[in-house]
Write an enzyme that holds these catalytic residues in place. Structure first.
Site, PDB file in Angstrom:
ATOM      1  N   MET A  19     -36.662 -97.412 -75.596  1.00  0.00           N
ATOM      2  CA  MET A  19     -36.518 -95.856 -75.980  1.00  0.00           C
ATOM      3  C   MET A  19     -37.973 -95.531 -76.440  1.00  0.00           C
ATOM      4  O   MET A  19     -38.288 -96.152 -77.570  1.00  0.00           O
ATOM      5  CB  MET A  19     -35.460 -95.643 -76.742  1.00  0.00           C
ATOM      6  N   GLN A  72     -41.452-103.582 -70.851  1.00  0.00           N
ATOM      7  CA  GLN A  72     -41.307-102.664 -69.825  1.00  0.00           C
ATOM      8  C   GLN A  72     -42.292-101.691 -69.425  1.00  0.00           C
ATOM      9  O   GLN A  72     -43.145-101.324 -70.253  1.00  0.00           O
ATOM     10  CB  GLN A  72     -40.051-101.588 -70.283  1.00  0.00           C
ATOM     11  N   CYS A 102     -36.715 -93.414 -65.969  1.00  0.00           N
ATOM     12  CA  CYS A 102     -37.203 -92.355 -66.819  1.00  0.00           C
ATOM     13  C   CYS A 102     -37.233 -90.872 -66.110  1.00  0.00           C
ATOM     14  O   CYS A 102     -37.768 -90.717 -65.160  1.00  0.00           O
ATOM     15  CB  CYS A 102     -38.597 -92.509 -67.699  1.00  0.00           C
ATOM     16  N   LYS A 141     -35.017-101.490 -64.353  1.00  0.00           N
ATOM     17  CA  LYS A 141     -33.932-100.366 -65.020  1.00  0.00           C
ATOM     18  C   LYS A 141     -34.135 -99.091 -64.417  1.00  0.00           C
ATOM     19  O   LYS A 141     -35.113 -98.766 -64.037  1.00  0.00           O
ATOM     20  CB  LYS A 141     -34.275-100.233 -66.538  1.00  0.00           C
ATOM     21  N   HIS A 171     -28.537 -96.944 -65.666  1.00  0.00           N
ATOM     22  CA  HIS A 171     -28.052 -95.948 -66.398  1.00  0.00           C
ATOM     23  C   HIS A 171     -27.219 -95.103 -65.605  1.00  0.00           C
ATOM     24  O   HIS A 171     -27.634 -94.659 -64.579  1.00  0.00           O
ATOM     25  CB  HIS A 171     -29.181 -95.144 -66.809  1.00  0.00           C
ATOM     26  N   ASN A 204     -25.267 -99.103 -68.549  1.00  0.00           N
ATOM     27  CA  ASN A 204     -26.177 -98.258 -69.698  1.00  0.00           C
ATOM     28  C   ASN A 204     -25.682 -96.731 -69.554  1.00  0.00           C
ATOM     29  O   ASN A 204     -25.468 -96.285 -68.311  1.00  0.00           O
ATOM     30  CB  ASN A 204     -27.462 -98.327 -69.753  1.00  0.00           C
ATOM     31  N   GLY A 205     -25.396 -96.215 -70.609  1.00  0.00           N
ATOM     32  CA  GLY A 205     -24.883 -94.598 -70.662  1.00  0.00           C
ATOM     33  C   GLY A 205     -23.730 -94.668 -71.662  1.00  0.00           C
ATOM     34  O   GLY A 205     -22.537 -95.141 -71.077  1.00  0.00           O
ATOM     35  N   ARG A 229     -28.998 -94.714 -77.316  1.00  0.00           N
ATOM     36  CA  ARG A 229     -29.091 -93.718 -78.468  1.00  0.00           C
ATOM     37  C   ARG A 229     -28.148 -94.023 -79.520  1.00  0.00           C
ATOM     38  O   ARG A 229     -28.501 -93.595 -80.788  1.00  0.00           O
ATOM     39  CB  ARG A 229     -28.766 -92.439 -77.726  1.00  0.00           C
TER      40      ARG A 229
END
Length: 332
Positions: A19, A72, A102, A141, A171, A204-205, A229
């Site tokens: 992140m 990354q 992203c 990712k 994600h 993810n998510g 998050r």
């Protein structure tokens, strides 16, 4: 056990998401302490690395106690991606990860991050360039697709595996969704159930509680999950999920003392890594997350985000323990 190249992870590992402005060494250290199985650096611009941009270079800092760790990178140019992978290799991470997820405009506009979802051929070329230029395992990712009408994760997964990608994290949103709306893991489940897919698939998510983590683990049958998050200001989530997987019971929430200790460590490690002034300033965005939902906390929050010296901050944190020590936190 889950394998990525020669890296062995436990069954159903919990990964810390990369992140921006969050997943730096001090934060990663906290998450490792509280049960994260593998972590990633903040994403690093391939162009920035090649230009020797100081901020990009600093993001290459990794420490042995963090292992296994991936660095990354992102970018839209094959040559730059290949060269930056070579630079990354010099600091000896365990993995090179490529960001095709992203959704932020300034990244997408450069034809990088989730922008690459519009052109799978380019994604394949960029990934090939990275794989050819490093001996490290390469992982990716990404997201489900650009928008609801162009979900292409099935094709993306097959083509990336075919050229040598060793694990894929998805994600479960499109780029158009950004971070809004619900994630839809059924698309990732479909990828995992594709008989052609043999590499580990991570989801993810929206994983924000042990109950949801267990539900998704059982329901979608993936190899592990990545948490982003929900770990901000709450690094305990990793161990809480693991404990719930094992026992079906929830751990007691971290006490005020636990929270103050985490904030104090985060501050100390931040100053150690970035220098006192920057460490203090950059830590300000984290305090609210550590001390969420405490009535009458406003004055202390104000002090935490305006105090400019370490001693003053440590004093305030001590005072928080004394004043709010008996506050009962409810389980997340």
């Amino acid at each position: 056990m889950v394998k990525i190249g020669n890296i062995e992870l436990p069954d159903f590992p919990l990964l810390l998401a990369p992140m921006e402005d969050v997943s730096d060494p001090p934060f990663r250290r906290l998450c490792k302490l509280h049960g994260a199985d593998m972590m990633y650096s903040e994403f690093i611009s391939s162009e920035g690395l090649i230009r020797d941009a100081m901020k990009s270079r600093q993001k290459l800092d990794i420490f042995d106690y963090e292992r296994p760790i991936g660095i990354q990178i992102f970018g839209g140019d094959e040559e730059a991606m290949a060269l930056s992978a070579k630079i990354v290799e010099t600091v000896r991470p365990d993995i090179v990860d490529i960001n095709y997820g992203c959704p932020v405009k300034k990244v997408v506009c450069k034809g990088a991050g989730a922008g690459v979802l519009k052109d799978v051929d380019l994604m394949v070329r960029l990934t090939k360039a990275v794989i050819k230029s490093t001996h490290l395992p390469v992982t990716v990712k990404t997201r489900l697709g650009w928008d609801e009408d162009s979900i292409n994760i099935d094709e993306v997964a097959e083509r990336l595996q075919d050229i040598g990608v060793q694990a894929l994290t998805v994600h479960a949103r499109t780029r158009a969704q950004m971070y809004k709306g619900h994630s839809d893991w059924t698309h990732i489940e479909r990828v995992k159930n594709n008989p052609r897919i043999t590499m580990p698939i991570f989801g993810n998510g929206d994983i924000d509680s042990p109950e949801k983590a267990l539900e998704y683990k059982n329901r979608f049958g993936l190899d592990g999950m990545m948490i982003g998050r929900a770990a901000i200001g709450y690094p305990w989530i990793f161990n809480e999920i693991k404990h719930y997987f094992k026992t079906g019971e929830k751990l007691a929430p971290p006490t005020m003392e636990d929270r103050v200790e985490a904030a104090r460590n985060h501050l100390t490690w931040s100053m150690d890594w970035k220098g006192e002034h920057i460490g203090i300033v950059e830590m300000r965005r984290h305090y609210t997350n550590y001390f969420k939902g405490i009535p009458g906390f406003k004055e202390y929050k104000q002090r935490l985000v305006t105090t400019n010296d370490a001693d003053g901050l440590y004093k305030t944190l001590e005072e928080i323990t004394e004043v709010f020590g008996s506050f009962q936190f409810v389980q997340q």
